[in-house]
Design a protein around this motif. Structure first.
Motif: not given
Length: 195
Positions: A149, A180, A183-184, A187
């Protein structure tokens, strides 16, 4: 004419018997090897968890959480790690089908704030000597301690911070996409746990 019918019938019966024996043999071998294969796969996963997460004392495999994501074909695996009942990180299996030769599957370990602890490549079919370098420590080191981020983990050619592997830009892009994606999910899970 009678002899031809007998020969054909004998060949048919022989083929049927061979097929039955082969089928039972394959089934037996499958049953015998299923357990050891599953055990070896679990051991590799536990080893990967130890490599990507900070020290933990729980069993993340027992606490496995599977979620559906529109970014992945299969369910995404999430492993939460705790030390002395305190949350220390999460390992998420990220994947993409956009590698040069198809599937790239990685396990990304995240610290509680979202910084990347480490990454292990679980599966890949990239070109030997080029795309397979995504497994090298030197390449993976570019992602360590970066927070997707706050850092642009795309390839430099695409405006990001990651040096592409020479001759394997597609593999590098796919690897970054898998990071990514992990990570998404991280999150999204953190947001859901706060609500």
């Amino acid at each position: 004419m009678r002899k031809k019918k007998d020969t054909f019938l004998n060949m048919l019966v022989s083929l049927f018997v061979i097929t039955i024996v082969a089928g039972f043999s394959l089934g037996f071998v499958n049953d015998v090897t299923k357990g050891p294969i599953a055990k070896a796969k679990l051991e590799r996963k536990i080893q990967a968890l130890k490599l990507v997460l900070p020290k933990f004392d729980n069993n993340p495999v027992e606490d496995l959480k599977l979620i559906k994501s529109n970014q992945a074909k299969d369910s995404v695996e999430i492993y939460a790690a705790y030390a002395d009942s305190k949350f220390v990180g999460t390992a998420i299996v990220g994947s993409t089908e956009k590698g040069f030769s198809g599937l790239i599957k990685i396990m990304v370990g995240f610290k509680p704030a979202g910084d990347i602890q480490n990454i292990v490549v679980l599966e890949q079919k990239e070109t030997p000597g080029l795309g397979t370098k995504i497994k090298d420590k030197k390449f993976i080191q570019q992602y360590i301690n970066k927070n997707p981020s706050l850092n642009n983990i795309k390839v430099k050619n695409d405006g990001g911070e990651i040096d592409a592997l020479t001759g394997a830009t597609i593999s590098t892009r796919a690897f970054s996409e898998a990071v990514q994606m992990a990570y998404d999910v991280f999150k999204e899970e953190n947001n859901n746990s706060k609500n």
